[in-house]
Design an enzyme around this catalytic site. Structure first.
Site, mmCIF file in Angstrom:
data_model
loop_
_atom_site.group_PDB
_atom_site.id
_atom_site.type_symbol
_atom_site.label_atom_id
_atom_site.label_comp_id
_atom_site.label_asym_id
_atom_site.label_seq_id
_atom_site.Cartn_x
_atom_site.Cartn_y
_atom_site.Cartn_z
ATOM 1 N N SER A 29 45.507 42.664 46.484
ATOM 2 C CA SER A 29 46.145 43.809 45.839
ATOM 3 C C SER A 29 46.103 44.961 46.832
ATOM 4 O O SER A 29 46.556 44.816 47.964
ATOM 5 C CB SER A 29 45.418 44.136 44.533
ATOM 6 N N HIS A 56 50.033 42.161 44.476
ATOM 7 C CA HIS A 56 50.560 43.105 43.494
ATOM 8 C C HIS A 56 51.550 44.017 44.206
ATOM 9 O O HIS A 56 51.161 44.995 44.850
ATOM 10 C CB HIS A 56 49.433 43.941 42.883
ATOM 11 N N ASP A 150 41.882 40.784 38.896
ATOM 12 C CA ASP A 150 42.854 39.699 38.982
ATOM 13 C C ASP A 150 42.390 38.680 40.024
ATOM 14 O O ASP A 150 41.974 39.035 41.126
ATOM 15 C CB ASP A 150 44.230 40.257 39.365
#
Length: 699
Positions: A29, A56, A150
């Site tokens: 991310s 992301h 995540d």
């Protein structure tokens, strides 16, 4: 009240891949670009693996990630288009504003959820989970720099399916939240800087590939070592994995070998024997704790529509509804059933008793506390979350009302005494890891445990076809079965193989293979013994096979028909049969009793009885042989027969008979002492078990 179905349809379409090369999922991310570059620079061009990058990305901007990464590596970097085929020695990048799953070696894209469902937008978890389901032990997960959590559940899925997991070390990560959460959850095998991960990947995949991960051409010596590992775990942990699916078991062993840098199975066995913590880790790896709340929501809808109404209807005088969740893992399945039953019953004050069992003690401990992270509750609706859970220290605990409905216990349904008088049994995705013999044994146990109108729920890939006479399909669109009202065949076998059966790896391993065909094994032995009359009995002394004419020794007694050896024995043979079977079981060797007087057709004859344990059989079976001796003349039995024996001959016969009776008396005393000792030992074990049960009940 259904759980959210973000990308559920596409995730359920995943098909297991036949690809034989590792597929590495890499998630990042914030701060991920630098970590990606450092990792890709260290990847050799001929690693033999495929790499899929999931990040992301800003959904409103077109990504330049493929172009940026291609500058630091000679390996082709491709942005994923619809239905792109995964190939080794390639790097794939997810495009912006897309979610992605893997299915049979193909990467499939789907739109990212709307902003009002942002909490469900976990692209790394989604992809890693599908990667695990499709590529199984060939799946590898890597979590790099990023915020939030995540990737943690995705790594857990990969590890549960036998894959290898990595996380970036926090010191080298620009944002350490993602790798930190994964490491804290205990789902990471290696924690390394990005540039060191490719070399470790080559090491672990090389060990796995070099030891026959696909089950092809495994050297006999290595196969013998794998058996020794299972024997060691059986002795130390009490669970026998011999008849679990061996490719799965072997991949788990190879995974631990790779993590521990053991290139040869024999070296890993030596390390395992000396390291109790590794024994526990491997044991837990074998158990494969794959579960979640409300898994397959349609299944729970069917329970509320069909099963629960039938359970209430069948109850007399508002008796308790009894449920057994076998193989409950960390409790999600049991609590899901409890919540659904609570919603279904409403103001109906039926008592509900849910017994949830598993062989993993750590899983049972977690289930009893009933505390789960936000990620573990992603299939629970907000309404259920607020009604049945209480937030505590950033996690959520199942409310006391639901916890009180469930009793969690350490229990092995393959060997421990089963629960009884059950209305409903759920055993989902447990039998798929077992070979057909164990599946039949488990289903026979469940049939015994269920009430006459009870129901059995299995996983999507499981069936009762191995025992078609015990269950019938209750719901065509689900793996739901109803119990047939036929006599059960359950037989509890509590005997354990002793540690004496455990052998060190030999230089020339035995070529013996375990057989499930006791009939063929019995034939071979009988032929070698010149075919005397005999029978094969199981450990409960029930006759399962007749060989030759045993009518002189066995017959049906008046009353209800029986195949029990002791009930069919003629003329007092039951005592002798019980004794020699007891000795054969105890010594695990053939036992023979000679010169047993028995009346046959009006004359007294000496016979011999032999009990032989059948070798290499799944369950203990014994061959009983009857050897007929010469007739002993007896004037009282042979009425009307005149004899002209001399007084000397009569005296010799009398002395012989006295010596024979003295010998029998001596043997009877030995048998009595042996039986008494065994009875005392059994009583001590029962007393100990009773004390443990009382202690458990008090707790």
């Amino acid at each position: 009240m259904k759980a959210p179905k973000v990308n559920q349809e596409i995730a359920e379409s995943a098909i297991e891949s036949n690809n034989l090369f590792p597929v590495v999922g890499i998630g990042a991310s914030a701060g991920g670009l630098d970590a990606f570059k450092r990792l890709l620079k260290a990847i050799p061009e001929d690693s033999g693996m495929a790499y899929v990058l999931v990040q992301h990305l800003d959904p409103t901007h077109e990504s330049m990630l493929p172009e940026l990464l291609q500058k630091v590596t000679n390996i082709p970097v491709l942005e994923i288009a619809d239905d792109i085929k995964v190939e080794a020695n390639h790097i794939y990048v997810i495009p912006s504003n897309k979610m992605m799953v893997a299915t049979d070696g193909v990467l499939v894209l789907s739109p990212r959820p709307p902003k009002n469902k942002a909490e469900r937008n976990l692209p790394i978890d989604l992809f890693f989970t599908s990667l695990a389901e499709v590529h199984q032990a060939h799946a590898i997960g890597v979590v790099l720099s990023g915020t939030a959590s995540d990737g943690t559940l995705g790594l857990k899925a990969i590890k549960d399916h036998g894959g290898i997991t990595f996380a970036q070390d926090e010191a080298s990560a620009a944002y350490e939240s993602m790798p930190h959460n994964a490491a804290q959850a205990g789902v990471v095998d290696f924690i390394l800087p990005p540039e060191e991960i490719p070399q470790k990947l080559l090491e672990v995949t090389g060990i796995i590939k070099g030891n026959g991960s696909e089950g092809r051409d495994i050297p006999q010596q290595d196969a013998d070592v794998f058996k020794q590992i299972l024997s060691l775990l059986r002795i130390r942990k009490g669970t026998d994995f011999t008849y679990y699916k061996q490719p799965t078991i072997r991949r788990r062993i190879l995974r631990r070998m790779a993590i521990n840098k053991s290139e040869e199975p024999a070296a890993y066995l030596k390390y395992l024997r000396e390291n109790k913590s590794e024994q526990e880790i491997l044991y837990q790896d074998f158990l494969i704790p794959v579960t979640s709340f409300f898994r397959d929501q349609q299944t729970f809808d069917n329970l509320c529509d069909t099963v629960f109404p039938a359970l209430v209807k069948n109850k007399i005088n508002n008796g308790p509804i009894r449920v057994w969740v076998a193989g409950c893992s960390t409790g999600e399945e049991a609590y899901s059933i409890a919540i659904c039953l609570t919603e279904f019953l409403g103001d109906n004050h039926h008592q509900v008793q849910i017994f949830a069992t598993d062989v993993s003690e750590p899983a049972i401990v977690k289930a009893r506390y009933g505390v789960y992270s936000k990620n573990e509750l992603n299939t629970v609706t907000p309404q259920r979350l607020s009604e049945f859970f209480t937030k505590t220290n950033g996690s959520f605990q199942v409310n006391k009302k639901i916890r009180d409905m469930c009793v969690f216990a350490h229990h092995d349904f393959l060997k421990d005494p089963p629960f009884g008088k059950m209305d409903f049994i759920s055993c989902r995705n447990v039998l798929i890891y077992m070979e057909s013999y164990l599946q039949k044994k488990a289903l026979t146990t469940f049939h015994y445990s269920l009430n006459t109108k009870g129901f059995l729920l299995l996983g999507k890939s499981e069936t009762t076809s191995g025992v078609p006479d015990l269950f019938t399909v209750a719901e065509k669109n689900d793996k739901l079965f109803s119990r047939k009202d036929v006599p059960g065949r359950f037989m509890h076998v509590a005997s354990q193989r002793s540690e004496q059966n455990y052998r060190q790896p030999s230089v020339n391993p035995s070529n013996e293979t375990l057989q499930t065909d006791f009939q063929k094994t019995a034939d071979d032995i009988i032929l070698r013994k010149y075919a005397p009359a005999g029978v094969v009995v199981n450990e409960a002394m029930d006759i399962v096979l007749f060989r030759g004419n045993a009518g002189n020794y066995l017959e049906q007694s008046p009353g209800k028909p029986s195949h029990n050896l002791l009930q069919m024995a003629k003329n007092g043979l039951a005592f002798e049969l019980r004794n020699i079977l007891h000795k054969a079981k105890k010594d695990k060797a053939a036992v023979i009793k000679e010169n047993i007087p028995m009346e046959l057709n009006g004359s007294l004859r000496n016979i011999s009885i032999e009990a032989i344990p059948l070798p290499n059989i799944v369950e203990p079976h014994y061959l009983i042989l009857f050897h007929d001796g010469n007739a002993i003349d007896n004037g009282q039995l042979a009425i009307g027969k005149k004899k002209t024996t001399t007084s000397k001959a009569k005296k010799d016969e009398k002395d012989l008979r006295i010596a024979q009776l003295e010998n029998e008396l001596s043997l009877a005393r030995e048998d009595m002492c042996s039986i008494t000792e065994d009875q005392e030992a059994a009583n001590e074990e029962l007393q100990s078990a009773n004390e443990e049960l009382l202690s458990s009940s008090e707790e």
